[in-house]
Design a protein around this motif. Structure first.
Motif, PDB file in Angstrom:
ATOM      1  N   GLU A 182      -0.316   1.077  11.724  1.00 21.09           N
ATOM      2  CA  GLU A 182      -0.675   0.435  10.465  1.00 21.09           C
ATOM      3  C   GLU A 182       0.317   0.920   9.415  1.00 21.09           C
ATOM      4  O   GLU A 182       0.622   2.103   9.332  1.00 21.09           O
ATOM      5  CB  GLU A 182      -2.095   0.855  10.062  1.00 21.09           C
ATOM      6  CG  GLU A 182      -2.562   0.192   8.794  1.00 21.09           C
ATOM      7  CD  GLU A 182      -3.875   0.782   8.253  1.00 21.09           C
ATOM      8  OE1 GLU A 182      -4.157   1.970   8.532  1.00 21.09           O
ATOM      9  OE2 GLU A 182      -4.588   0.051   7.561  1.00 21.09           O
ATOM     10  N   PHE A 183       0.850  -0.020   8.626  1.00 22.33           N
ATOM     11  CA  PHE A 183       1.773   0.344   7.552  1.00 22.33           C
ATOM     12  C   PHE A 183       1.107   0.053   6.213  1.00 22.33           C
ATOM     13  O   PHE A 183       0.665  -1.062   5.969  1.00 22.33           O
ATOM     14  CB  PHE A 183       3.065  -0.488   7.616  1.00 22.33           C
ATOM     15  CG  PHE A 183       3.843  -0.328   8.888  1.00 22.33           C
ATOM     16  CD1 PHE A 183       4.068   0.935   9.448  1.00 22.33           C
ATOM     17  CD2 PHE A 183       4.391  -1.441   9.529  1.00 22.33           C
ATOM     18  CE1 PHE A 183       4.803   1.065  10.614  1.00 22.33           C
ATOM     19  CE2 PHE A 183       5.120  -1.306  10.693  1.00 22.33           C
ATOM     20  CZ  PHE A 183       5.327  -0.054  11.244  1.00 22.33           C
ATOM     21  N   LEU A 184       1.112   1.027   5.325  1.00 22.52           N
ATOM     22  CA  LEU A 184       0.432   0.805   4.050  1.00 22.52           C
ATOM     23  C   LEU A 184       1.343   0.116   3.041  1.00 22.52           C
ATOM     24  O   LEU A 184       1.766   0.697   2.050  1.00 22.52           O
ATOM     25  CB  LEU A 184      -0.077   2.137   3.490  1.00 22.52           C
ATOM     26  CG  LEU A 184      -1.455   2.528   4.014  1.00 22.52           C
ATOM     27  CD1 LEU A 184      -2.005   3.715   3.257  1.00 22.52           C
ATOM     28  CD2 LEU A 184      -2.427   1.347   3.885  1.00 22.52           C
ATOM     29  N   TYR A 185       1.667  -1.159   3.303  1.00 23.26           N
ATOM     30  CA  TYR A 185       2.372  -1.912   2.270  1.00 23.26           C
ATOM     31  C   TYR A 185       1.946  -3.358   2.362  1.00 23.26           C
ATOM     32  O   TYR A 185       1.525  -3.841   3.413  1.00 23.26           O
ATOM     33  CB  TYR A 185       3.897  -1.793   2.398  1.00 23.26           C
ATOM     34  CG  TYR A 185       4.507  -2.608   3.517  1.00 23.26           C
ATOM     35  CD1 TYR A 185       4.573  -2.102   4.811  1.00 23.26           C
ATOM     36  CD2 TYR A 185       5.026  -3.879   3.275  1.00 23.26           C
ATOM     37  CE1 TYR A 185       5.135  -2.854   5.834  1.00 23.26           C
ATOM     38  CE2 TYR A 185       5.582  -4.635   4.304  1.00 23.26           C
ATOM     39  CZ  TYR A 185       5.630  -4.116   5.581  1.00 23.26           C
ATOM     40  OH  TYR A 185       6.174  -4.845   6.593  1.00 23.26           O
ATOM     41  N   ALA A 186       2.040  -4.059   1.232  1.00 20.12           N
ATOM     42  CA  ALA A 186       1.763  -5.485   1.192  1.00 20.12           C
ATOM     43  C   ALA A 186       2.848  -6.124   0.337  1.00 20.12           C
ATOM     44  O   ALA A 186       3.906  -5.540   0.137  1.00 20.12           O
ATOM     45  CB  ALA A 186       0.368  -5.740   0.637  1.00 20.12           C
ATOM     46  N   LYS A 187       2.606  -7.343  -0.150  1.00 21.52           N
ATOM     47  CA  LYS A 187       3.633  -8.072  -0.893  1.00 21.52           C
ATOM     48  C   LYS A 187       4.144  -7.268  -2.084  1.00 21.52           C
ATOM     49  O   LYS A 187       5.338  -7.119  -2.273  1.00 21.52           O
ATOM     50  CB  LYS A 187       3.041  -9.394  -1.380  1.00 21.52           C
ATOM     51  CG  LYS A 187       4.024 -10.284  -2.102  1.00 21.52           C
ATOM     52  CD  LYS A 187       3.328 -11.552  -2.543  1.00 21.52           C
ATOM     53  CE  LYS A 187       4.279 -12.462  -3.298  1.00 21.52           C
ATOM     54  NZ  LYS A 187       3.568 -13.648  -3.792  1.00 21.52           N
ATOM     55  N   GLN A 188       3.224  -6.746  -2.897  1.00 20.50           N
ATOM     56  CA  GLN A 188       3.634  -6.106  -4.135  1.00 20.50           C
ATOM     57  C   GLN A 188       3.525  -4.591  -4.118  1.00 20.50           C
ATOM     58  O   GLN A 188       4.193  -3.911  -4.872  1.00 20.50           O
ATOM     59  CB  GLN A 188       2.762  -6.600  -5.321  1.00 20.50           C
ATOM     60  CG  GLN A 188       2.685  -8.078  -5.502  1.00 20.50           C
ATOM     61  CD  GLN A 188       1.582  -8.436  -6.495  1.00 20.50           C
ATOM     62  OE1 GLN A 188       1.377  -7.769  -7.501  1.00 20.50           O
ATOM     63  NE2 GLN A 188       0.863  -9.512  -6.213  1.00 20.50           N
TER      64      GLN A 188
ATOM     65  N   VAL B  58       8.678   2.130  14.771  1.00 22.44           N
ATOM     66  CA  VAL B  58       7.495   2.542  14.015  1.00 22.44           C
ATOM     67  C   VAL B  58       7.738   3.890  13.340  1.00 22.44           C
ATOM     68  O   VAL B  58       7.415   4.083  12.168  1.00 22.44           O
ATOM     69  CB  VAL B  58       6.267   2.597  14.947  1.00 22.44           C
ATOM     70  CG1 VAL B  58       5.121   3.350  14.288  1.00 22.44           C
ATOM     71  CG2 VAL B  58       5.835   1.180  15.330  1.00 22.44           C
ATOM     72  N   LEU B  59       8.336   4.820  14.079  1.00 19.99           N
ATOM     73  CA  LEU B  59       8.586   6.151  13.518  1.00 19.99           C
ATOM     74  C   LEU B  59       9.464   6.060  12.271  1.00 19.99           C
ATOM     75  O   LEU B  59       9.190   6.687  11.243  1.00 19.99           O
ATOM     76  CB  LEU B  59       9.279   7.034  14.576  1.00 19.99           C
ATOM     77  CG  LEU B  59       9.568   8.470  14.142  1.00 19.99           C
ATOM     78  CD1 LEU B  59       8.277   9.272  14.060  1.00 19.99           C
ATOM     79  CD2 LEU B  59      10.542   9.153  15.117  1.00 19.99           C
ATOM     80  N   MET B  60      10.538   5.256  12.361  1.00 16.64           N
ATOM     81  CA  MET B  60      11.464   5.157  11.245  1.00 16.64           C
ATOM     82  C   MET B  60      10.845   4.401  10.073  1.00 16.64           C
ATOM     83  O   MET B  60      11.053   4.759   8.920  1.00 16.64           O
ATOM     84  CB  MET B  60      12.752   4.448  11.695  1.00 16.64           C
ATOM     85  CG  MET B  60      13.505   5.198  12.787  1.00 16.64           C
ATOM     86  SD  MET B  60      13.923   6.907  12.335  1.00 16.64           S
ATOM     87  CE  MET B  60      15.251   6.588  11.213  1.00 16.64           C
ATOM     88  N   LEU B  61      10.086   3.351  10.373  1.00 20.86           N
ATOM     89  CA  LEU B  61       9.432   2.603   9.297  1.00 20.86           C
ATOM     90  C   LEU B  61       8.435   3.497   8.576  1.00 20.86           C
ATOM     91  O   LEU B  61       8.356   3.503   7.341  1.00 20.86           O
ATOM     92  CB  LEU B  61       8.730   1.363   9.864  1.00 20.86           C
ATOM     93  CG  LEU B  61       9.673   0.240  10.335  1.00 20.86           C
ATOM     94  CD1 LEU B  61       8.941  -0.759  11.233  1.00 20.86           C
ATOM     95  CD2 LEU B  61      10.257  -0.484   9.127  1.00 20.86           C
TER      96      LEU B  61
END
Lengths: 290, 290, 290, 290, 290, 290
Positions: free
Chosen positions: C85-91, C206-209
């Motif tokens: 899971e990545f904690l980002y969205a559009k803004q 995933v690790l780098m992101l």
């Protein structure tokens, strides 16, 4: 929770101030028409106020604190606390000057030649006090702006603010004298300054703003050096602050980490190399509190 | 104080060169119409000069030094000192190539098929020498630019510069051969290069420019590792330069600080983690002098 | 060499995803009309696919992996592996919410008031399941977008995604309930996830992101402190990760290097200074793998 | 169907030429990298060619016709037909001048002072012929551009093109003499000019381009006037072309419709009103063929 | 006063529609987040609605009228009145086509080769009906957009909308067949169309919109001609509409005023001149109601 | 040749004024730093002056004429000639209003509630006279701008200029009363107005400016109509000015040419068509002098 009512200067200082606040850690969001910007700190209420009026409203207590020019504190004789001076203006990280200027080909050569002249300025009070100090009688007219264009057609001389002098040169003006040097200041209402919570909040704001200003013109420098060469290397480094020297695994070597003015890197780096420093790395900084 | 007269390349290299000078520590300010840019260094006078003419003026001593392409030094046979090679061009941090190209559907397959052909190019001398080396007789026409469009309507082949080949592909051209590889060079007048003050200034410029170029593709990497795991971790790191290893308070651990190519971070980082490195941090750099 | 077929979300997540990939170390280049972006990694093939369709194509194996919203995995009931899971969205770097909303002056106060109503939404399945859980019968209409404008004229309620709620407020909508929280996820085809080469490539991505996301909201902090003051200083620092403490040449002092949330710097820095830390420097980071 | 191969000047004349073609009725569409623009006329093939090379390629028949500067026809001694002169250049609807210029403080006062001097220019041939006419021996060096900056450091004088003189003034140059006046011309290959179909196509292009140029500086003027006042009104109108006078229902009145230079409207209109013209209306024009 | 509730198409048709309304005489002002634009006509209420949903809401009476694509009326089988067809789309004043397309190198050559294939499209209904007409069984998948990229990796064929075909070419697709031609239409709710006030308002809107569209591709042409030459001149003019011929003071001459397609001016003007027309003037138009 | 020294208003009116002068036939060119703009008329010298100071300098004769707001003539009690009123302001072709406004939730309901209040305004004189007329005692403070934000925190009420009221609404202010309506005026020094040459120049400027303003909101309308239908058609046209009716070759028909407000075209055109007008054409105008 205490609330600090903070005035942000609307106009020429606005962009530089918001940028600085952002680098200091506070995001201020303007909405297109409102003068009440949002700030991401529940302990601060912001208000956009003209720099000229900031001292008046901080003095009266309508605002607890404000960022404005020292010049406007002088002009308005406002009784406020100047908590800190920040070395930035509209375009540069430096002081501005209010100068007395005349047309390039004017016969006015020094202040006493102004006897009987018309002087246009936005700082009527400062100008009158300057003339009084020089024992000159002249008519000081309030100027709403575009003051540079007024000599010689509309005025004999002007007192105008300048950062680099380029606008004066472009209008073919000659500077006679510096009337006042000024920089951006953080001012506080006398009573608010005695409220411990408000004062601590203001002190923290000042600390962070100064940390961001300090970082804007400086960089970090790391390098490795053989213990024997350390004195030579240290002699090259400016004496701003003692560098941090740490031990390396290889006990013949140490690592040096220091902060220097970006403007001198191009002089220092070749000399560090000549002094046998190795692995020299320059890196960017966000904030510095020395 | 000695003064270094420095030629800045006007045209395709201009933006990349000004950007690089800025990162190296020199701000060059263009005014809209003047070709004499301001530079914030009292020891340097700048002049914007076309890369093609730079070798001529550095050779004659009208300029002490200049930044230009190696190709134009070759084309003009100018007798100058190439102090350093910089790996950057208009778009990329890499060399460019002058290639011999024909229309995709041309019957010309190799250089000797050019016998009797018309070749359009900006580098008439380099092209003539290339043809002579291959024993081919062909007519070389000077092209003022837009050379890619000339085949097949206006020429049979061209010799044109390319960074990525995309402009050639877009014009449906096929590359036959590489005529010359070239990169940006720092050249100096022979006599000026023997003047110690000018030479030192030039050497410092080169040092800082190379420091900025080196930093543009690299990043810093810090990590902590248990002494026992250090050999495994070090085996993962590229051998560009020995990393700095420093002792930590907890004597079982050491800190490793090193510089690596940004392009390999995505391969190195997972392996560092697998090798039990902890607290791995990648940070940006401004300059590197190893 | 194994090849990972990776779906990049076209549309609202696109810009944030490409920016994140760039900070993680992969340059993705869009051409103006093509949906097959170039990526500087020979082991990856990219395809721009709508977030809504990503789960369908990853499930079918047309793609090995993809970046999409968790919401669309739920909506499509796709059988895929959610690797991270990545904690980002559009803004923003945060989760989004699908909310049930009605007009500010609507008489609908809670879900059960929706009986018989018309609900417009892009997530027909999620909405239907929500209504079923609440035992409500209502008509769910598929909305092609501009859903906020539909109440009250075209629908009684909507289920719509929101990051900050500002679009809902601007359209005078009132939130009744949160239907689903969602964040960006990295999904993988079940079979591809069992292919060791593809899985390793995906794990590294995933690790780098995650390293780049972690660095986006954090900064590095270096400071020197007298050994005696170390406990006080450490007490001020957040417990995210033990700071790195290294010995200095002057054995009375140690250097502390740590990573903290940028948002708390303005609170921590004044307290570090009060705790007698010296030479405090905040510096930017590219990636963090703790 | 005959096909006219038309050269469009790449570079300084390009934008003005494309704009003019558009107003004349031909849409030319550039693609980002190709030099073969699309044109919405099946009877024309376009090619972007440098103005300097246009005469060479029109003379050889590689192109049937081209738009270029008269100066380059003179410089290259190309044997082509100049079908029409268009009064426009890069910035203005006017001729340009190639001028001989020296540094403001140069001791060179007239052409004969150039004996033995170095002259930099893009038009080596025109300059050599000028010097020969004045019986002066000087060295003419080919300049790749940025010619203004070359005096006094790199040359003693220059021959450079100018529209308004502002670039020369900005570089502190003094004009000694005009070497050549030039304007944009439509040139045609001698053989193509004798092909009836190609010639008719070229004549139509010229007619429309001139119609668009004529309209760019003119406006239409309509007014009503009592028959008795007509002579007074007509006396005010410039004699460019007889105005169109038409009968109105009310037989005491006539309507006057005419075309005048936009630049004189501000002088004519007050006098028309004074001459009792009524309902004066100025309207814009697209094309004029008188 | 009656009120017309008018749907404006949000998305690809939006900009062209607002521009057209402005030229027709209605200013529509979008606010940044709201979908209820302001319009300077107290008899109209606007709502931004996706073109796809417009027919549904006009049919239900939620809107009285709307501007949308004919394709979406067909796709939704909505029972509405098509009051007028407007020849404009996103980029051009022309119809669009929904085409069946496959990969350039696909083995599919004609519709019947689609048996068993997967077809991605935004118009599932139209596609299914097309397949039924051709007696083909295939799976039609709803596509959320970016449909062009789906062949061959994600689908065997697509049905996609195109104005100029350039996006299809850029994605290396081959068109097999045209499934539907469509243009922008003004649709009305059946009941609202019978309300005299609403119908009159809608008719006036249509009249003005068509007047603005007609003027967008046409220009006015005025010229003088000797009576004897009139038949020759009139023979040159297209027969769109009889030109207005008016008497001049000089009874041997008449003035001709007419409207012609801008695209043919470049053919007509030379022939008018050849036919002895004089003082030919082309002028721009805002609206035309013939 | 006489020379008119003309003040152009710097600030909010500047852009609209320069645009209007351009449409009236005078190109004024600003240089980036100078306040003495160039104008393409040898009989005029321009000076950029703040609207607030314009009356003072025109009164004193430093300027012969100026464009400013009527409000500033009132505020300064300057003794100047108002030659003409122009209906344009910063954003619109209309008058502005200085209004008395309070916070939306203020208890102040009418002017007399202001007794003892603090009022912030840029027009201290106008406000004081207004209060005197209403017999109210209040403290009027000079505001340097950003006046809307001052209630309620910094003032109880404000007197502020508004065009559309949107800035007041955005700041949650309620309008109590209109203090002064104002529009742009052309003012002249009393003595200069008696100089025939200067007066004629000023009158011509005013004529052309008014011609351009008149054209900005109007369009031309041409149509043909059968003589029998002429009365019906004329009844539809607004009575602004008698239309021009001209005879056509076909004596049963006449041509009508008239000028109408663009805002009413959408109402007039359908009625003209209903009245059997044919070939109705709307065309744009540059200037109108009726």
């Amino acid at each position: 929770m205490s609330l600090l009512r903070l005035g942000i200067p609307k106009g020429s200082l606005q962009e530089a101030t918001l940028d600085l606040l952002s680098r200091a850690g506070w995001k201020v969001t303007l909405s297109s028409r409102s003068y009440v910007p949002a700030i991401d700190d529940a302990e601060i209420n912001c208000l956009l106020v003209r720099a000229q009026e900031m001292p008046r409203y901080v003095e009266s207590g309508a605002l607890d604190a404000g960022i404005t020019g020292h010049d406007w504190v002088v002009e308005t004789h406002a009784d406020v606390v100047e908590l800190a001076e920040f070395l930035y203006a509209k375009q540069r990280l430096a002081r501005v000057k209010w100068v007395l200027a005349v047309s390039e080909d004017s016969s006015i050569r020094e202040p006493r030649d102004l006897e009987g002249a018309v002087i246009a300025t936005e700082v009527v009070g400062i100008t009158a006090e300057y003339l009084a100090r020089h024992g000159v009688n002249a008519r000081v007219e309030f100027s709403w702006g575009a003051t540079e264009v007024k000599v010689p057609q509309l005025a004999d001389a002007i007192v105008e603010v300048t950062e680099t002098g380029s606008s004066l040169r472009a209008n073919h003006l000659r500077i006679l004298d510096t009337v006042l040097e000024s920089s951006t200041v953080f001012i506080m209402n006398r009573k608010a300054a005695e409220d411990p919570a408000k004062r601590e909040k203001a002190d923290n704001l000042v600390l962070m703003l100064q940390g961001a200003i300090a970082a804007a013109t400086r960089v970090g420098l790391m390098l490795n050096v053989r213990r024997d060469d350390l004195p030579t290397v240290l002699a090259v480094l400016p004496a701003l602050k003692n560098p941090t020297i740490s031990a390396l695994s290889d006990s013949d070597w140490v690592a040096v980490n220091t902060i220097i003015e970006e403007a001198v890197v191009r002089q220092i780096l070749p000399r560090l190399k000549a002094a046998k420093a190795q692995g020299i790395v320059e890196y960017p900084l966000n904030k510095i509190v020395l």
